[in-house]
Scaffold this motif. Structure first.
Motif, PDB file in Angstrom:
ATOM      1  N   ASN A 157      -0.093 -10.812   5.809  1.00 53.01           N
ATOM      2  CA  ASN A 157      -0.534 -10.056   6.983  1.00 53.01           C
ATOM      3  C   ASN A 157       0.195 -10.495   8.244  1.00 53.01           C
ATOM      4  O   ASN A 157       1.081 -11.362   8.223  1.00 53.01           O
ATOM      5  N   ASN A 211      -6.095  -7.326   4.454  1.00 54.29           N
ATOM      6  CA  ASN A 211      -5.801  -6.808   5.791  1.00 54.29           C
ATOM      7  C   ASN A 211      -5.513  -7.940   6.774  1.00 54.29           C
ATOM      8  O   ASN A 211      -5.532  -9.124   6.415  1.00 54.29           O
ATOM      9  N   ASP A 212      -5.265  -7.583   8.032  1.00 55.51           N
ATOM     10  CA  ASP A 212      -4.911  -8.560   9.058  1.00 55.51           C
ATOM     11  C   ASP A 212      -6.111  -9.354   9.545  1.00 55.51           C
ATOM     12  O   ASP A 212      -5.950 -10.313  10.311  1.00 55.51           O
ATOM     13  N   THR A 420      -2.298  -2.869  13.704  1.00 58.44           N
ATOM     14  CA  THR A 420      -1.579  -3.429  12.581  1.00 58.44           C
ATOM     15  C   THR A 420      -0.091  -3.303  12.771  1.00 58.44           C
ATOM     16  O   THR A 420       0.422  -2.255  13.066  1.00 58.44           O
ATOM     17  N   ASP A 435       4.634  -9.234   3.169  1.00 58.40           N
ATOM     18  CA  ASP A 435       3.541  -8.369   2.697  1.00 58.40           C
ATOM     19  C   ASP A 435       3.457  -8.384   1.199  1.00 58.40           C
ATOM     20  O   ASP A 435       4.010  -9.219   0.562  1.00 58.40           O
TER      21      ASP A 435
END
Length: 556
Positions: A157, A211-212, A420, A435
């Motif tokens: 992320n 996710n971040d 993002t 990623d």
């Protein structure tokens, strides 16, 4: 300043109560690279001939349109990594000679240009490889946590955290996150299978999304593996999870018969897009794409709904606006890449489309109708740009081979502030992760269908093979055979729902998920509203009518 009645209603907040929806962009295609065999006179673009993609793949895309992909075959006979942006790029890293049995996963990247991918070959060179596009010769190999034999669904992320599904020598699996801490990483376990933790409810964990926010979304079997007792959870750093969907075997009111073995997509706002199967009125399986929007399940696409004839079993992707990208056949039986926000579904690219290329106008095509045009899983970034891979041919001759093309479908929407992939959102540490390998590639399991007629060897691709419990836990479980112009490693999907996990869908959590409404004739999967929710629209319509009459009177 004079305000019309319509403006007054807007300023008075009438529309503020209306549900918001993501805006779907229009697209302009940009060729990033074209792979080809040296024997084809059409040559290659941004690649030397005989640098070939695997049978199936995922091409991650940062907000500033950086992208990367792996090459499973090179003239040197070793795996390699390609990186680029805005129509230019090159091969930046050639893996060491690790032997013929090496299994390399898809890369993931972030806006800082950090990349991460996994290598599994049963030697001391196993691990997660970290590098930066500007310093590709500086490679760090992570082997955490202790006892791991393979790393799958590796995701990176924007803050440099890595998440993956770890397989241990004891044959158990776990969801793990590594977070940068000085020059090292701290390890956090999110979920374990019962083989690793007898108190765990999970007998098998499928490929996760990340996710971040440091959250993981994943599906787990809570009964006999493959029997359909499945739950979809979101885990957060620091402990705790939220169950957001279950299958009908656990809750008869769920719309989900079985969840697909391909990984779900998780946005920073906690939305989850995932595949599965529903049962028709006659009892047949319908491959379906659902969106958990934070409050309820919404049906985005399903076999036989609207323009969709058949949803292909490749992992979807989602951005923070809630726009989901996926693959499906259209009503004419042509393969296509689509985006949907739950209200509108739009094509990004369709088989036989005329597209720009380095050779002039080209066509998305293959020499045989049975050979899939598209390869692997599409991805989407924060602004709505989409990556996809497809076979290319001259516009008037599908028997001439122009190789495999990697495209970015550039969104018409402006770049969002923050969010993002925003470079102001906190770059990843130097040498930090990138990623996913895990991404959108099917990680396996019954229902994964990579390895069909587009693979050079006809076999499954890395992280896209079988995810059948105890049969696909290895990263890259399957063939890493190159794709020298036959675009799909995804192959053609089998009869939806006939495999052990052939895209079977997830179910709802009692009390957390409202019942799914009956499909609308348009196939949009929209939720219906009660009459009270319609009054703002009535007022707005009245305002338009009054304002129109006023303008007409002034013109008279």
């Amino acid at each position: 300043m004079r305000f019309s009645l319509f403006q007054a209603l807007l300023c008075g907040g009438v529309l503020c109560a209306l549900p918001s929806r993501a805006e779907l962009p229009t697209y302009t295609l940009q060729l990033q690279a074209r792979a080809n065999l040296s024997g084809n006179p059409s040559g290659a673009f941004n690649l030397e001939p005989d640098n070939l993609l695997p049978g199936s793949y995922r091409v991650p895309l940062a907000q500033d349109r950086q992208l990367a992909f792996r090459l499973s075959y090179t003239p040197e006979g070793r795996r390699a990594l390609w990186w680029g942006q805005d129509g230019v790029g090159q091969r930046i890293y050639l893996l060491p000679d690790l032997g013929e049995d090496v299994l390399a996963g898809d890369p993931d990247l972030n806006a800082a240009g950090d990349l991460a991918f996994s290598v599994s070959n049963g030697t001391r060179d196993n691990g997660i490889y970290l590098l930066n596009a500007q310093r590709p010769d500086q490679v760090r190999i992570l082997k955490e946590p202790y006892g791991v034999t393979s790393w799958s669904s590796v995701a990176l992320n924007e803050v440099g955290q890595l998440a993956f599904r770890a397989t241990f020598s004891s044959s158990g699996q776990a969801y793990v996150m590594l977070s940068p801490s000085g020059s090292n990483f701290t390890t956090e376990y999110f979920a374990r299978e019962q083989k690793l933790d007898s108190s765990s409810p999970f007998t098998y964990l499928y490929s996760p999304g990340f996710n971040d926010q440091g959250q993981i979304a994943g599906v787990g079997d809570v009964g006999d593996p493959g029997a359909g007792f499945q739950e979809l959870h979101i885990w957060s750093s620091g402990g705790g999870s939220r169950r957001i969907a279950v299958t009908q075997a656990l809750d008869a009111t769920s719309p989900i018969f079985k969840m697909a073995s391909v990984q779900p997509a998780l946005s920073n706002s906690g939305k989850v897009a995932f595949l599965g199967t529903a049962k028709s009125a006659t009892g047949s399986n319908l491959t379906s794409l659902w969106l958990w929007d934070g409050a309820e399940l919404r049906l985005l696409a399903q076999n036989g709904r609207g323009e969709i004839k058949e949803v292909e079993i490749f992992p979807p992707d989602i951005n923070d606006s809630g726009v989901v990208v996926f693959r499906a056949f259209d009503s004419a039986g042509l393969r296509a890449v689509w985006v949907s926000d739950g209200e509108v579904t739009r094509r990004v690219a369709t088989e036989h489309d005329l597209v720009p290329s380095d050779l002039g106008e080209a066509r998305l095509d293959q020499e045989k109708p049975s050979v899939p045009v598209f390869g692997g899983s599409p991805t989407i970034n924060a602004r709505g740009d989409v990556t996809f891979v497809a076979g290319l041919a001259p516009p008037d001759n599908d028997q001439e081979e122009w190789g495999t093309a990697i495209f970015v479908a550039r969104s018409s929407l402006p770049e969002p502030d923050g969010g993002t992939g925003d470079t102001d959102g906190g770059p990843a540490p130097d040498g930090g992760p990138g990623d996913v390998d895990g991404g959108t590639e099917p990680d396996g399991g019954p229902g994964d269908v990579d390895g069909g007629p587009g693979d050079i060897d006809g076999g499954p691709a890395p992280d896209a093979g079988s995810d059948i419990p105890d049969a696909g836990s290895e990263e890259d479980a399957g063939s890493d055979a190159p794709d020298g112009g036959e675009a799909d490693g995804g192959g053609t999907p089998g009869t939806p729902g006939t495999g052990a996990d052939a895209g079977q869908p997830p179910g709802e959590e009692p009390g957390d998920v409202s019942p799914l409404p009956e499909p609308s004739p348009s196939g949009c999967g929209c939720q219906s509203a009660d009459a009270g929710a319609l009054w703002p629209w009535m007022l707005v319509g009245l305002a338009w009518l009054i304002e129109g009459r006023r303008r007409g009177a002034r013109r008279a």
